[in-house]
Design a protein around this motif. Structure first.
Motif, PDB file in Angstrom:
ATOM      1  N   GLU A 173     -20.971  69.472  79.589  1.00 51.51           N
ATOM      2  CA  GLU A 173     -22.032  70.097  80.464  1.00 51.51           C
ATOM      3  C   GLU A 173     -22.859  71.170  79.651  1.00 51.51           C
ATOM      4  O   GLU A 173     -23.983  70.787  79.824  1.00 51.51           O
ATOM      5  N   HIS A 231     -23.448  57.079  81.281  1.00 49.94           N
ATOM      6  CA  HIS A 231     -24.603  58.299  81.442  1.00 49.94           C
ATOM      7  C   HIS A 231     -25.820  57.982  82.254  1.00 49.94           C
ATOM      8  O   HIS A 231     -26.068  58.683  83.246  1.00 49.94           O
ATOM      9  N   ASN A 232     -26.164  56.565  82.086  1.00 50.38           N
ATOM     10  CA  ASN A 232     -27.361  56.551  83.084  1.00 50.38           C
ATOM     11  C   ASN A 232     -27.641  54.827  83.486  1.00 50.38           C
ATOM     12  O   ASN A 232     -28.291  54.502  84.068  1.00 50.38           O
ATOM     13  N   ASP A 236     -28.208  63.458  92.446  1.00 46.59           N
ATOM     14  CA  ASP A 236     -27.650  64.739  92.103  1.00 46.59           C
ATOM     15  C   ASP A 236     -26.136  64.694  91.997  1.00 46.59           C
ATOM     16  O   ASP A 236     -25.566  65.169  91.008  1.00 46.59           O
ATOM     17  N   ARG A 288     -25.114  63.047  88.899  1.00 45.32           N
ATOM     18  CA  ARG A 288     -25.369  63.864  87.712  1.00 45.32           C
ATOM     19  C   ARG A 288     -24.268  65.035  87.358  1.00 45.32           C
ATOM     20  O   ARG A 288     -23.842  65.081  86.409  1.00 45.32           O
ATOM     21  N   ARG A 289     -23.844  65.354  88.651  1.00 45.74           N
ATOM     22  CA  ARG A 289     -22.743  66.502  88.468  1.00 45.74           C
ATOM     23  C   ARG A 289     -21.435  65.877  88.326  1.00 45.74           C
ATOM     24  O   ARG A 289     -20.515  66.394  87.576  1.00 45.74           O
ATOM     25  N   ARG A 294     -20.979  62.864  86.479  1.00 47.81           N
ATOM     26  CA  ARG A 294     -20.709  62.034  85.206  1.00 47.81           C
ATOM     27  C   ARG A 294     -20.015  62.602  84.163  1.00 47.81           C
ATOM     28  O   ARG A 294     -19.553  61.796  83.404  1.00 47.81           O
ATOM     29  N   THR A 295     -19.937  63.878  84.153  1.00 47.70           N
ATOM     30  CA  THR A 295     -19.289  64.389  83.009  1.00 47.70           C
ATOM     31  C   THR A 295     -17.571  64.134  83.060  1.00 47.70           C
ATOM     32  O   THR A 295     -17.042  64.327  81.923  1.00 47.70           O
ATOM     33  N   VAL A 353     -32.040  59.242  86.647  1.00 52.77           N
ATOM     34  CA  VAL A 353     -31.024  60.316  87.003  1.00 52.77           C
ATOM     35  C   VAL A 353     -31.415  61.374  86.146  1.00 52.77           C
ATOM     36  O   VAL A 353     -30.582  62.331  86.556  1.00 52.77           O
ATOM     37  N   GLU A 354     -32.044  61.544  85.179  1.00 47.35           N
ATOM     38  CA  GLU A 354     -32.442  62.639  84.286  1.00 47.35           C
ATOM     39  C   GLU A 354     -33.572  63.734  85.149  1.00 47.35           C
ATOM     40  O   GLU A 354     -33.350  64.844  85.082  1.00 47.35           O
TER      41      GLU A 354
END
Ligand code: FAD
Ligand code: COM
Length: 524
Positions: A24, A87-88, A130, A133-134, A136-137, A209-210
């Protein structure tokens, strides 16, 4: 002793949670974290291969090369291994498709049973993006942990790579050499080349997504007619938006079985998707602050103009081959795909290429397998990799899976084609409560025509299965295995001998058993 006791005493050991935090931070500010190195001091051997790009292809190739006793290095600009999938690409796509299926159910049964009234309500797209995105890590962290602690992969991450020559790369000022280079740089979205293509609000799968920074309005335009276009379009639609799909050719041409394609498109239209085939986008116009305001397209019926603040372009992906062409002169085809032989070797000796970089099919199975085949070739094995006869799938609000021949293809090659399908041909068409299985039971009882479609294509003479087609949920898994059996000559008799886990997503076993007693096979 537990297998990680040694690793945990290593100062570079990170738990999955610690990896997630580090990733992150690196995604937030790459230069603050700097290159993330995992290079063994205790291994003095030269590298057998450097994998340039640590997506599915580079990571699986690395793991395999390591497993057979070689020494590898994998380098990636991102702070994690696994590449675009988590990632995307695949992972957000599956999140969005899951949401589309849930929302179709909720909207279909809105205000009845336990479902809240959703009439006139939109669902936030940005909240789901969102959320991804939170979240995916977590998977990113697992990839790094597994790669380092369990697969013994050596890597340098969070640093762009420069290809120097056929055996050398430079990463963050360090030079690395190997016997072989494996190019695994993936592909990137093809972008529209029309006026207005760079306005705010024009997205592709990666920018969605970005950079999605506000809730899309009531009308959303999707440009394209393939997998990504329909998958994202159906998600937007399920979130309560008007979705207009502008398709240059035919929507979902890749579903080759006519009945299956028709069922899929009918259901998509029924959900309210507007589809304009034969449409070529000529311009996107903006408002006073540089946001998309309108899409203009030429169609057979004349020009159409759609007012919108959001455009999703899904025109396919182009292999990211430029750097390799410039540095090494590897040969590419007209689409930019790096040309390889069956050993995955490029036109430059000692340089291999794998994954999306070598063109279609751009799918995970091919990325991973081609990576491992290149590793085997580099370690001296004579390999031959050609993706043929693979099962395939896409999502609308449903999951659609297929393998082998369509009915039309089978009829062109075989004189005695037999079809087993559900629902059966009948005067009321689809309006019966079968097929039915997990996730479609409510439809089967209350909206029978929505409960799916299944077709098995057989050669009546040899009794062999030629193809299978499924619209519903939960069949993708079976198709991975079924496809191998079909290639090995699976017959209706063998299929009918299997034990079904009733109510099974694919009804092919019981349909086969019902017909297998016939010496002269008949359709059902
Ligand atoms: P990538 O995973 O893209 O890896 C390439 C790597 O190279 C990246 O990690 C990148 O950071 C790195 N790189 C690039 N340039 C540099 C540089 N200069 N320096 C250092 N590193 C660099 N397939 C499926 O099978 N199932 C699905 O459901 C599915 N869904 C998809 C949904 C979408 C929207 C898209 C676009 C694709 C989907 N795919 C799916 C296809 C799948 O994502 C790809 O086939 C797969 O990820 C390709 O893996 P790869 O290793 O070849 O490339
Ligand atoms: C999966 C990424 S999302 S990888 O194929 O396991 O590297």
């Amino acid at each position: 002793m537990d297998q990680f006791a040694i690793s945990r005493s290593d100062p570079s050991f990170l738990t999955i949670e610690q990896w997630a935090r580090k990733i992150e931070e690196a995604l937030e500010a790459p230069s603050l974290i700097g290159p993330i190195r995992n290079i063994r001091d205790d291994d003095r051997r030269p590298f057998d291969a450097i994998f340039v790009g640590g997506g599915a292809a580079g990571r699986f190739g690395s793991a395999y090369l390591r497993a057979v006793g070689g020494r590898q290095l994998v380098v990636d600009r991102w702070p994690f291994l696994g590449g675009s999938c988590p990632h995307n690409a695949c992972v957000p796509h599956h999140l969005f498709s899951d949401c589309a299926a849930e929302l179709m159910l909720a909207r279909t049964f809105s205000g009845s049973l336990w479902f809240p009234d959703m009439k006139g309500q939109t669902t936030s797209i940005k909240e789901v993006v969102d959320l991804f995105r939170r979240g995916r890590t977590g998977p990113h962290a697992v990839m790094n942990y597994q790669s380092k602690e369990q697969l013994d992969i050596e890597f340098v991450l969070n640093a762009p790579v420069r290809i120097v020559d056929a055996s050398t790369v430079e990463v963050a000022g360090e030079v690395f050499k190997a016997r072989a280079l494996v190019l695994a740089l993936g592909a990137e979205a093809i972008r529209l080349d029309v006026p207005g293509h760079d306005l705010a609000g024009v997205h592709d799968f990666a920018t969605l997504v970005e950079t999605l920074d506000r809730e899309p309005g009531d009308t959303m335009v999707v440009i394209g007619g393939g997998k990504t276009a329909i998958e994202y379009g159906c998600f937007f639609n399920a979130c309560g938006r008007r979705v207009v799909m502008l398709v240059r050719g035919r929507l979902l041409d890749l579903i080759r079985d006519g009945d299956t394609r028709a069922y899929v498109i009918d259901r998509v239209r029924e959900q309210g998707m507007e589809i304009i085939e034969g449409a070529t986008v000529s311009a996107i116009t903006g408002d006073a602050v540089g946001r998309v305001a309108r899409v203009v397209a030429d169609t057979a019926a004349g020009a159409v103009q759609i007012d919108t603040d959001f455009v999703f372009q899904a025109l396919g992906e182009r292999p990211r081959s430029r750097a390799a062409v410039e540095a090494l002169g590897v040969a590419v085809d007209n689409n930019g795909a790096v040309l390889v032989d069956e050993q995955l070797q490029t036109s430059v000796s000692g340089v291999f290429a794998v994954g999306d970089l070598i063109g279609a099919p751009m799918e995970m199975f091919k990325a991973r397998k081609s990576g491992t085949y290149a590793a085997r070739a580099i370690m001296g094995e004579k390999v031959c990799y050609r993706p043929v006869d693979w099962p395939d799938f896409l999502h609308t609000h449903y999951e659609v899976s297929w393998l082998g021949l369509s009915e039309e293809e089978a009829r062109a090659c075989y004189r005695n084609v037999v079809i087993l399908k559900m629902p059966p041909d009948n005067p009321n068409g689809l309006n019966v409560g079968l097929p039915a299985a997990d996730r479609t039971m409510l439809y089967a009882m209350a909206r029978p025509h929505m409960s799916g479609f299944q077709k098995l294509v057989l050669d009546g003479d040899s009794r062999r299965v030629l193809g299978a087609h499924h619209v519903g949920y939960g069949a993708k898994d079976a198709f991975q295995y079924l496809s191998v059996l079909v290639r090995r000559g699976l017959t209706i008799d063998e299929l009918g001998e299997m034990d079904e886990l009733f109510l099974n997503p694919t009804h092919f076993i019981q349909l086969s058993r019902l017909r297998a007693g016939h010496r002269e096979l008949r359709s059902l």
